[in-house]
Design a protein around this motif. Structure first.
Motif, PDB file in Angstrom:
ATOM      1  N   ALA A  15      45.780  48.460  34.937  1.00  0.00           N
ATOM      2  CA  ALA A  15      46.107  46.841  34.637  1.00  0.00           C
ATOM      3  C   ALA A  15      46.054  46.119  35.648  1.00  0.00           C
ATOM      4  CB  ALA A  15      47.494  46.925  33.851  1.00  0.00           C
ATOM      5  N   TYR A  16      46.686  46.922  36.952  1.00  0.00           N
ATOM      6  CA  TYR A  16      46.988  46.029  38.377  1.00  0.00           C
ATOM      7  C   TYR A  16      45.489  45.779  38.845  1.00  0.00           C
ATOM      8  CZ  TYR A  16      48.392  44.303  42.714  1.00  0.00           C
ATOM      9  OH  TYR A  16      48.539  43.593  43.846  1.00  0.00           O
ATOM     10  N   ALA A  17      44.604  46.810  38.758  1.00  0.00           N
ATOM     11  CA  ALA A  17      43.122  46.538  39.355  1.00  0.00           C
ATOM     12  C   ALA A  17      42.107  45.582  38.537  1.00  0.00           C
ATOM     13  CB  ALA A  17      42.369  47.979  39.233  1.00  0.00           C
ATOM     14  N   ASP A  18      42.476  45.423  37.195  1.00  0.00           N
ATOM     15  CA  ASP A  18      42.013  44.688  36.369  1.00  0.00           C
ATOM     16  C   ASP A  18      42.366  42.985  36.513  1.00  0.00           C
ATOM     17  OD1 ASP A  18      40.275  43.627  33.936  1.00  0.00           O
ATOM     18  OD2 ASP A  18      42.156  43.131  33.275  1.00  0.00           O
ATOM     19  N   TRP A  19      43.672  43.085  36.860  1.00  0.00           N
ATOM     20  CA  TRP A  19      44.267  41.746  37.113  1.00  0.00           C
ATOM     21  C   TRP A  19      43.784  41.118  38.310  1.00  0.00           C
ATOM     22  CZ3 TRP A  19      49.102  40.731  40.184  1.00  0.00           C
ATOM     23  CH2 TRP A  19      49.406  39.429  40.189  1.00  0.00           C
ATOM     24  N   GLN A  20      43.654  42.074  39.361  1.00  0.00           N
ATOM     25  CA  GLN A  20      43.271  41.673  40.766  1.00  0.00           C
ATOM     26  C   GLN A  20      42.032  41.268  40.456  1.00  0.00           C
ATOM     27  OE1 GLN A  20      45.868  41.544  43.600  1.00  0.00           O
ATOM     28  NE2 GLN A  20      44.626  43.192  44.575  1.00  0.00           N
ATOM     29  N   ALA A  21      41.055  41.738  39.845  1.00  0.00           N
ATOM     30  CA  ALA A  21      39.623  41.508  40.049  1.00  0.00           C
ATOM     31  C   ALA A  21      39.566  40.142  39.213  1.00  0.00           C
ATOM     32  CB  ALA A  21      38.788  42.599  39.260  1.00  0.00           C
ATOM     33  N   ARG A  22      40.103  40.053  38.175  1.00  0.00           N
ATOM     34  CA  ARG A  22      40.033  38.788  37.152  1.00  0.00           C
ATOM     35  C   ARG A  22      40.861  37.616  37.694  1.00  0.00           C
ATOM     36  NH1 ARG A  22      41.584  38.851  32.724  1.00  0.00           N
ATOM     37  NH2 ARG A  22      43.053  40.944  32.665  1.00  0.00           N
ATOM     38  N   GLU A  23      42.098  37.673  38.033  1.00  0.00           N
ATOM     39  CA  GLU A  23      42.950  36.575  38.186  1.00  0.00           C
ATOM     40  C   GLU A  23      43.750  36.523  39.278  1.00  0.00           C
ATOM     41  OE1 GLU A  23      45.461  36.036  34.718  1.00  0.00           O
ATOM     42  OE2 GLU A  23      44.005  36.968  33.318  1.00  0.00           O
ATOM     43  N   ALA A  24      44.197  37.464  39.993  1.00  0.00           N
ATOM     44  CA  ALA A  24      44.998  37.413  41.044  1.00  0.00           C
ATOM     45  C   ALA A  24      44.374  36.478  42.344  1.00  0.00           C
ATOM     46  CB  ALA A  24      45.477  38.575  41.521  1.00  0.00           C
ATOM     47  N   ALA A  25      45.266  35.690  42.964  1.00  0.00           N
ATOM     48  CA  ALA A  25      44.889  34.848  43.972  1.00  0.00           C
ATOM     49  C   ALA A  25      46.079  34.540  45.009  1.00  0.00           C
ATOM     50  CB  ALA A  25      44.371  33.468  43.577  1.00  0.00           C
ATOM     51  N   GLY A  26      45.741  34.011  46.171  1.00  0.00           N
ATOM     52  CA  GLY A  26      46.695  33.778  47.149  1.00  0.00           C
ATOM     53  C   GLY A  26      47.417  32.371  46.811  1.00  0.00           C
ATOM     54  N   VAL A  27      48.544  31.967  47.893  1.00  0.00           N
ATOM     55  CA  VAL A  27      48.991  30.537  47.584  1.00  0.00           C
ATOM     56  C   VAL A  27      47.971  29.428  47.550  1.00  0.00           C
ATOM     57  CG1 VAL A  27      51.014  31.439  48.368  1.00  0.00           C
ATOM     58  CG2 VAL A  27      49.467  30.495  50.049  1.00  0.00           C
ATOM     59  N   ASP A  28      46.786  29.582  48.121  1.00  0.00           N
ATOM     60  CA  ASP A  28      45.885  28.598  48.141  1.00  0.00           C
ATOM     61  C   ASP A  28      44.785  28.593  46.794  1.00  0.00           C
ATOM     62  OD1 ASP A  28      44.594  30.817  48.798  1.00  0.00           O
ATOM     63  OD2 ASP A  28      43.868  29.947  50.727  1.00  0.00           O
ATOM     64  N   ARG A  29      45.361  29.457  46.042  1.00  0.00           N
ATOM     65  CA  ARG A  29      44.567  29.643  44.626  1.00  0.00           C
ATOM     66  C   ARG A  29      43.056  30.196  44.834  1.00  0.00           C
ATOM     67  NH1 ARG A  29      47.618  31.412  42.053  1.00  0.00           N
ATOM     68  NH2 ARG A  29      46.303  31.184  40.217  1.00  0.00           N
ATOM     69  N   PHE A  32      41.647  36.893  46.583  1.00  0.00           N
ATOM     70  CA  PHE A  32      42.013  37.665  47.585  1.00  0.00           C
ATOM     71  C   PHE A  32      40.482  38.255  47.990  1.00  0.00           C
ATOM     72  CE2 PHE A  32      46.031  37.887  45.642  1.00  0.00           C
ATOM     73  CZ  PHE A  32      46.700  37.307  46.610  1.00  0.00           C
ATOM     74  N   SER A  33      40.326  38.714  49.270  1.00  0.00           N
ATOM     75  CA  SER A  33      39.342  39.126  50.042  1.00  0.00           C
ATOM     76  C   SER A  33      39.432  41.012  49.598  1.00  0.00           C
ATOM     77  CB  SER A  33      39.359  39.450  51.371  1.00  0.00           C
ATOM     78  OG  SER A  33      40.346  40.089  51.858  1.00  0.00           O
ATOM     79  N   ALA A  34      38.170  41.525  49.624  1.00  0.00           N
ATOM     80  CA  ALA A  34      38.002  42.638  48.977  1.00  0.00           C
ATOM     81  C   ALA A  34      39.004  43.701  49.961  1.00  0.00           C
ATOM     82  CB  ALA A  34      36.431  43.233  49.280  1.00  0.00           C
ATOM     83  N   ARG A  35      39.155  43.569  51.282  1.00  0.00           N
ATOM     84  CA  ARG A  35      39.968  44.235  51.803  1.00  0.00           C
ATOM     85  C   ARG A  35      41.308  43.827  51.435  1.00  0.00           C
ATOM     86  NH1 ARG A  35      40.003  46.491  57.119  1.00  0.00           N
ATOM     87  NH2 ARG A  35      42.009  46.649  58.209  1.00  0.00           N
ATOM     88  N   SER A  36      41.773  42.643  51.270  1.00  0.00           N
ATOM     89  CA  SER A  36      43.181  42.464  50.624  1.00  0.00           C
ATOM     90  C   SER A  36      43.505  43.075  49.609  1.00  0.00           C
ATOM     91  CB  SER A  36      43.363  41.157  50.574  1.00  0.00           C
ATOM     92  OG  SER A  36      43.625  40.361  51.717  1.00  0.00           O
ATOM     93  N   ILE A  37      42.501  43.217  48.516  1.00  0.00           N
ATOM     94  CA  ILE A  37      42.684  43.724  47.251  1.00  0.00           C
ATOM     95  C   ILE A  37      42.728  45.180  47.372  1.00  0.00           C
ATOM     96  CG2 ILE A  37      41.347  44.629  45.366  1.00  0.00           C
ATOM     97  CD1 ILE A  37      40.128  41.629  45.164  1.00  0.00           C
ATOM     98  N   VAL A  38      42.057  45.755  48.418  1.00  0.00           N
ATOM     99  CA  VAL A  38      42.225  47.298  48.606  1.00  0.00           C
ATOM    100  C   VAL A  38      43.890  47.594  49.120  1.00  0.00           C
ATOM    101  CG1 VAL A  38      41.768  49.263  49.950  1.00  0.00           C
ATOM    102  CG2 VAL A  38      39.826  47.787  48.910  1.00  0.00           C
ATOM    103  N   GLN A  39      44.347  46.874  49.926  1.00  0.00           N
ATOM    104  CA  GLN A  39      45.678  46.869  50.646  1.00  0.00           C
ATOM    105  C   GLN A  39      46.591  46.640  49.436  1.00  0.00           C
ATOM    106  OE1 GLN A  39      45.394  43.947  53.667  1.00  0.00           O
ATOM    107  NE2 GLN A  39      44.965  45.739  55.129  1.00  0.00           N
TER     108      GLN A  39
END
Length: 306
Positions: A15-29, A32-39
């Motif tokens: 669920a977290y991986a799916d959310w990161q790929a589809r919706e998650a974003a930083g404060v500037d909307r 996230f970069s691929a590196r940040s997603i892995v972290q």
């Protein structure tokens, strides 16, 4: 709650991986970069395992479980900045879980509001040259070493002699390590943003890593992982790696605020810099996307009179 929302309770990792790929974003909307997603996924996994051990879920954990997370052995070396990164991640996650009806409240909200980013980066911790030499001597093969002792020496030599991250060390496979090549090297596959790279082994690490490969080949392990000892081939845990490194440092009577594999990575970095390599070259060797870390470690050469 639809089937995707229920996935947070049945398979949080997916669920977290799916959310990161589809919706998650930083404060500037911005995504996230691929590196940040892995972290972020690695951070989430550590926290998820903590909740699993505590017998709670993403729907039921509270601020007390976040506080307890800092007391876990693998979290004892977290800096103030790392803790804030976790709190920001958990705050972002909990706001999402409240929005989709998985949670009723956000236990990270007040912790983030009360927390502060450190004003200055902490000084990098590394082994002084004399302690580095003592640890290099400690990891040489010893006659009569049992399986656990050989493995422990090899693990310490591996991190001290390659500068890889814990995640890279846990996922390293037998075929990646080539101590008999000319020159000896470790192949580090790509993990997210960092490209695949080749790290030449420091000479001191070759004897014990060669001995470990010979011993490793005799073990009935259903895995290609370099440091797996269990028959099922599961990766060695971060906690176990931390204990092994700490024990080795205690053997040479070295003490510091950070006794984790990170200190070995920093020591590798500084050793390369002292040998005359540039911050840019060492950063590439370590899989870093910028030279900021190496620049900070390079600055210590002046402060300690190297």
């Amino acid at each position: 709650m639809d089937r995707f929302d229920r996935l947070w309770l049945t398979n949080p990792t997916l669920a977290y991986a799916d959310w990161q790929a589809r919706e998650a974003a930083g404060v500037d909307r911005r995504p996230f970069s691929a590196r940040s997603i892995v972290q972020h996924e690695a951070m989430f996994e550590r926290f998820r395992r903590h909740l699993l051990a505590a017998g709670v879920t993403l729907a039921t954990f509270g601020s007390d479980h976040i506080d307890a997370f800092w007391q876990a052995p693998e979290a004892e070396c977290y800096t103030a900045a790392t803790r804030m990164r976790y709190l920001k991640l958990l705050d972002r996650l909990c706001r999402h879980l409240v929005a989709i009806g998985v949670r009723e409240g956000n236990p990270a909200e007040k912790l983030v509001r009360d927390g502060q980013w450190p004003q200055d980066d902490p000084l990098p911790i590394f082994l002084p040259e004399d302690a580095d030499g003592q640890l290099q001597a400690h990891v040489q093969p010893h006659a009569g070493d049992d399986l656990a002792a050989i493995r422990s020496r090899a693990i310490v030599a591996f991190f001290l002699g390659t500068g890889v991250t814990v995640a890279e060390g846990r996922s390293a496979e037998v075929a990646d390590l080539q101590p008999a090549a000319a020159p000896p090297y470790l192949h580090v596959p790509a993990h997210g943003a960092p490209d695949a790279r080749t790290v030449h082994l420091d000479a001191f690490a070759v004897p014990i890593l060669s001995a470990w490969l010979v011993r490793r080949a005799t073990l009935p392990i259903a895995s290609d992982l370099l440091f797996s000892l269990k028959a099922g081939g599961t990766p060695i845990t971060e906690m176990s790696l931390g204990k092994i490194v700490r024990a080795a440092l205690e053997t040479i009577a070295f003490e510091a605020d950070d006794m984790s594999p990170r200190i070995l990575r920093n020591t590798f970095c500084r050793r390369q810099l002292l040998a005359g390599r540039s911050s840019e070259d060492v950063s590439k060797l370590m899989g870093l996307v910028s030279s900021r870390t190496c620049d900070r470690i390079a600055a210590t050469r002046i402060s300690v009179g190297a």
